[in-house]
Scaffold this motif. Structure first.
Motif, PDB file in Angstrom:
ATOM      1  N   SER B  42      21.575   4.087  -6.197  1.00 18.06           N
ATOM      2  CA  SER B  42      21.133   5.192  -5.342  1.00 18.06           C
ATOM      3  C   SER B  42      20.665   4.677  -3.989  1.00 18.06           C
ATOM      4  CB  SER B  42      19.984   5.965  -5.999  1.00 18.06           C
ATOM      5  OG  SER B  42      20.431   6.574  -7.174  1.00 18.06           O
ATOM      6  N   ASP B 172      25.976  10.957  -5.746  1.00 16.18           N
ATOM      7  CA  ASP B 172      25.005  10.180  -6.522  1.00 16.18           C
ATOM      8  C   ASP B 172      24.809  10.841  -7.877  1.00 16.18           C
ATOM      9  OD1 ASP B 172      23.153   8.442  -7.462  1.00 16.18           O
ATOM     10  OD2 ASP B 172      21.617   8.859  -5.952  1.00 16.18           O
ATOM     11  N   GLU B 173      25.447  10.314  -8.875  1.00 17.37           N
ATOM     12  CA  GLU B 173      25.377  10.847 -10.244  1.00 17.37           C
ATOM     13  C   GLU B 173      25.492  12.373 -10.262  1.00 17.37           C
ATOM     14  OE1 GLU B 173      22.664   9.157 -12.934  1.00 17.37           O
ATOM     15  OE2 GLU B 173      22.303   7.376 -11.726  1.00 17.37           O
TER      16      GLU B 173
HETATM   17 MG   LIG Z   1      20.137   6.454  -9.017  1.00 17.28          MG
END
Ligand SMILES: [Mg+2]
Ligand SMILES: Nc1ncnc2c1ncn2[C@@H]1O[C@H](COP(=O)(O)OP(=O)(O)OP(=O)(O)O)[C@@H](O)[C@H]1O
Lengths: 215, 252
Positions: B42, B172-173
């Motif tokens: 991240s 991000d995810e």
């Molecule tokens: Mg992360």
């Protein structure tokens, strides 16, 4: 003195009470925004001074603050300004309430998730656009119940203007009650404040409803 | 080349999170970043999108410098105005969507193109409706985010990012805040974007998805890139012990 003459005598006081109420809101709501920004300033010194200011406003009786605003200029600078009484009341109320509103705004702003700022930044919004378009509308919705509480307190606090011998409704009620040895003016005053607060609560509820389209 | 990051270093009060990371992304590539929790995935995306400032290294988009490192080893960002121009090259899709709750779906998508890019409303509207259709949400234009499922919200967030026509899109995810039965619909639209040769960098824990959709996989651990290559190579025949270990843990 009949009920209708009493009402008529108190009518002007009611108007003055309303005037204090609306003018205080008019000045303190935006002023609170300024105080909130100062409180959240990047500069520690500005932050600290604002913190002290808010502490004093919230930590001392409003009645005392009103006396300070009214008599302060005379005792400090030997100034006596004609017609200053009403201005002193409005300044005293506005400055005091702005401190409360500032803290309510701050609570609201700090409760907005960081992700909202980050999404806005990635999408290219400027700082001002982010604040006015993204953050503020959400803050308004969130703080509305606390603002309602404060506004209802203000309705009742207007009676403190009697401290400066200003003939708003409560002062008149006291005078008439004394001269007529009657309890009725107090009942009228009570009913007036109650209705005023009812109207405030109703108006705020309508605004809350209008903002209910999202969670 | 769309993005080039070189020698990125980033610490959070003494804790070194990114240690000399270099990453480049070419046009049309889909790069998946995998790795254990806390490895800095991240943070790498947040540095690439300027949400975090790097300590040292350089970042350029489309050959235009955004950050360079001077002779004292200190990262220097280009002036604000130039940085804002460079920011237009990328979009970012967050794990928890970050839609604007007080705006309808349509307004979430249209507002930035209209108020930031100053594009004509009619044109943006057409585009927004086209994107909604692509996201299978054409009948939810007037809904508010709170009325949508997580999967729907994430697809709106993707449409919102695409409406600004970025050269590269970071994720991000994108599915890890979703119920398992909703991840499929989001992965499907990302896969569709990959088929259309949208340049993307995707941090994900969905290994089968990463293997199927990526042109390159990057495995990160403890702030460094341990292994990088074609998905079949990284997943099928990893060369590094740490990669093998990570993938083994994942299968259990
Ligand atoms: Mg992360
Ligand atoms: N703002 C911050 N302040 C301090 N430490 C941070 C901050 N952001 C991240 N970290 C730390 O940096 C390290 C890497 O975090 P990061 O979020 O980049 O990991 P990640 O690979 O994305 O993990 P996950 O798979 O759990 O999302 C962690 O140890 C984290 O605690």
């Amino acid at each position: 003195m009949s009920l209708s003459t009493m009402l008529a005598a108190m009518g002007e006081g009611m108007l003055r009470t309303c005037l204090i109420f609306f003018l205080t809101l008019l000045f303190s709501l935006p002023l609170g925004m300024v105080v909130m920004f100062l409180r959240r300033s990047r500069f520690r010194i500005v932050q600290s001074i604002t913190k002290i200011y808010i502490a004093i406003m919230r930590g001392t009786p409003l009645m005392l603050q009103l006396l300070m605003w009214y008599f302060g200029p005379y005792y400090l600078f030997g100034m006596s300004i004609r017609g200053y009484r009403f201005a002193a009341i409005i300044i005293g109320f506005s400055v005091n309430y702005s401190a409360y509103f500032a803290e309510i705004y701050r609570g609201g702003i700090e409760a907005i998730p960081k992700g909202q700022y980050e999404a806005a930044e990635i999408l290219g919004y400027s700082k001002a656009q982010t604040f006015f378009k993204i953050i503020l509308p959400q803050v308004v919705k969130m703080i509305l119940p606390s603002v309602t509480n404060e506004v209802i307190t203000l309705v009742k606090d207007t009676s403190l203007a009697f401290t400066l011998a200003y003939n708003e409704m409560f002062s008149l009620a006291k005078q008439i009650a004394a001269s007529q040895t009657s309890f009725v003016p107090f009942v009228i005053a009570g009913v007036f404040y109650f209705i005023a607060n009812y109207a405030v609560a109703y108006a705020m509820e309508r605004i809350e409803k209008a903002l209910d389209y999202y969670n | 080349m769309i993005l080039q990051m070189k020698g990125i270093q980033k610490s959070f009060d003494g804790l070194e999170v990114l240690k000399d990371i270099s990453l480049h992304v070419d046009k049309g590539e889909v790069v998946s970043i995998i790795g254990p929790s806390g490895s800095g995935k991240s943070t790498l995306l947040r540095c690439a999108t300027f949400l975090e400032k790097i300590d040292a290294g350089s970042i350029d988009y489309m050959g235009q410098d955004a950050v360079t490192t001077n002779e004292h080893g200190v990262a220097q960002y280009v002036p604000h105005q130039e940085l804002n121009r460079i920011k237009r090259y990328f979009g970012l899709v967050f794990q928890n969507f970050n839609l604007f709750p007080h705006y309808s779906v349509l307004k979430n998508i249209m507002d930035a193109p209209v108020t930031v890019q100053k594009r004509p409303k009619e044109e943006v509207y057409e585009e927004a409706m086209r994107l909604l259709k692509k996201m299978n949400l054409e009948n939810r234009a007037d809904a508010y985010p709170c009325q949508l499922s997580g999967g729907q919200q994430q697809r709106v967030a993707i449409a919102r990012a695409l409406a600004l026509n970025p050269e590269i899109l970071f994720f991000d995810e994108p599915t890890s805040a979703l119920d398992p039965e909703l991840t499929g619909e989001v992965l499907k639209v990302i896969r569709q974007l990959a088929d259309e040769k949208m340049t993307m960098v995707i941090v994900t824990h969905e290994m089968p998805f990463a293997r199927a959709v990526s042109s390159r996989v990057v495995f990160m651990d403890k702030g460094v890139i341990v292994e990088e290559g074609h998905p079949e190579a990284v997943f099928g025949d990893p060369t590094q012990e740490r990669t093998k270990q990570f993938l083994r843990n994942y299968q259990q």
